[in-house]
Design an enzyme around this catalytic site. Structure first.
Site, short mmCIF file in Angstrom:
data_model
loop_
_atom_site.label_atom_id
_atom_site.label_comp_id
_atom_site.label_asym_id
_atom_site.label_seq_id
_atom_site.Cartn_x
_atom_site.Cartn_y
_atom_site.Cartn_z
N THR A 37 7.48 15.35 -5.09
CA THR A 37 6.85 16.16 -6.11
C THR A 37 6.79 17.62 -5.69
O THR A 37 6.77 18.52 -6.53
CB THR A 37 5.43 15.64 -6.40
OG1 THR A 37 5.51 14.24 -6.71
CG2 THR A 37 4.79 16.35 -7.57
N TYR B 299 10.75 6.23 3.62
CA TYR B 299 10.86 6.18 2.15
C TYR B 299 12.13 5.44 1.79
O TYR B 299 13.24 5.92 2.02
CB TYR B 299 10.87 7.60 1.58
CG TYR B 299 10.52 7.70 0.11
CD1 TYR B 299 10.31 6.57 -0.68
CD2 TYR B 299 10.40 8.95 -0.49
CE1 TYR B 299 9.97 6.68 -2.02
CE2 TYR B 299 10.06 9.07 -1.83
CZ TYR B 299 9.86 7.93 -2.59
OH TYR B 299 9.53 8.05 -3.93
N LYS C 54 7.43 3.19 2.26
CA LYS C 54 7.16 3.52 0.86
C LYS C 54 8.37 3.10 0.04
O LYS C 54 9.50 3.45 0.37
CB LYS C 54 6.92 5.02 0.73
CG LYS C 54 6.64 5.48 -0.70
CD LYS C 54 6.38 6.98 -0.74
CE LYS C 54 6.13 7.46 -2.16
NZ LYS C 54 5.89 8.92 -2.23
#
Length: 300
Positions: free
Chosen positions: A58, A141, A166
């Site tokens: 983000t 990730y 994640k």
């Protein structure tokens, strides 16, 4: 069952609650605006997130120079001032990932969210992770080219300094098998739902033992994000499902919509950097209406 030993493992890594992934504000000249980033993080901290993940997806990790990345991490660490753990994004080319990890360590970050190296997955991925995790604790990730099987996940979980995974793939079958395999050897290992607007899929992840998730909505409507965390299931059909529909209209809106939302709530974070595009006026109007209806839904 014991954790993988590591001198780099962070003490008391409490990441319970909503995880805050701030945007990176850019000015009219396109440059990072330090004061706006600090204010954005301060506003988020007022709502009690479980941690701050700066310069991540983000935060337009892939659009930042190494100097901007280091600056963003310093601002986050200084602003949080020990109130919550601060993680920084790192990844991509090996040399860049090492530089980011070292800059984050020097800035006082608590750990790293390790993004995938570009279009690369192979036997050397464990060595890539090991080198980065030697600098700071790492949450891997899984998305894009990184799609782990249970055996590989167990191997990575055994690397000193690797503390979590994640998931950005959304393959529930794969994640269930990974969770079961890893928790046989690492009870302390952290698992996260990393899909955009994760609240929509969180019931499915919670069912397989993945309770932690990142919230893009927390950036611009922390009241809504906290209400969902506290059990307001009305928000799934009334707010999150329409938001996901809006996000799916244009590639890259997972970031662009968040920046627009931050602006609509009173902090002009600017637009995204290329190749992302700003939200169209029509879609921004839809977003504004959604935010208003969501806030009305959770109002006291």
């Amino acid at each position: 069952m014991t954790a993988a030993p590591s001198s780099k493992e962070a003490p008391n890594m409490n990441l319970e609650g909503v995880l805050f992934f701030p945007v990176t504000p850019f000015g009219r000249d396109g440059e990072l605006v330090p004061d706006l980033l600090a204010e954005h993080i301060r506003r988020g901290l007022e709502h009690g997130p479980g941690g701050v993940f700066v310069a991540c997806g983000t935060g337009e990790f892939t659009a930042l120079s190494e100097a901007e990345h280091a600056q963003a991490v310093r601002i986050a660490v200084e602003t949080a001032n020990g109130a919550v753990p601060v993680f920084a994004g790192a990844g991509g080319p090996f040399g860049a990932a090492l530089a980011q990890a070292r800059a984050a360590r020097e800035a006082g970050a608590d750990g790293l969210l390790l993004m995938p190296p570009y279009l690369v997955q192979g036997p050397g991925f464990a060595d890539y992770v090991r080198a980065i995790a030697a600098e700071l604790p790492v949450i891997i990730y899984q998305r894009g080219p990184i799609a782990l099987d249970p055996a590989t996940a167990v191997e990575l979980a055994a690397i000193p300094g690797v503390i979590g995974l994640k998931d950005g793939l959304g393959d529930i079958d794969r994640m269930q098998r990974i969770v079961l395999a890893v928790r046989k050897v690492r009870e302390d290992f952290l698992f996260f739902n990393g899909l955009p607007n994760a609240e929509l899929t969180q019931p499915a992840y919670r069912a397989i033992g993945v309770d932690l998730y990142s919230s893009a909505v927390f950036c611009f409507a922390p009241e809504i994000a906290k209400a969902y965390l506290n059990g307001d299931e009305r928000l799934i059909p009334e707010f999150y499902a329409p938001l996901v529909e809006l996000r799916s209209k244009v590639p890259g809106y997972a970031v662009s919509l968040v920046k627009a939302g931050v602006r609509l709530r009173g902090l002009d974070a600017g637009g995204p950097r290329p190749p992302l595009v700003p939200v169209s006026p029509e879609h921004e109007a839809e977003l504004e209406a959604l935010i208003k209806s969501g806030l009305a839904l959770v109002a006291p």
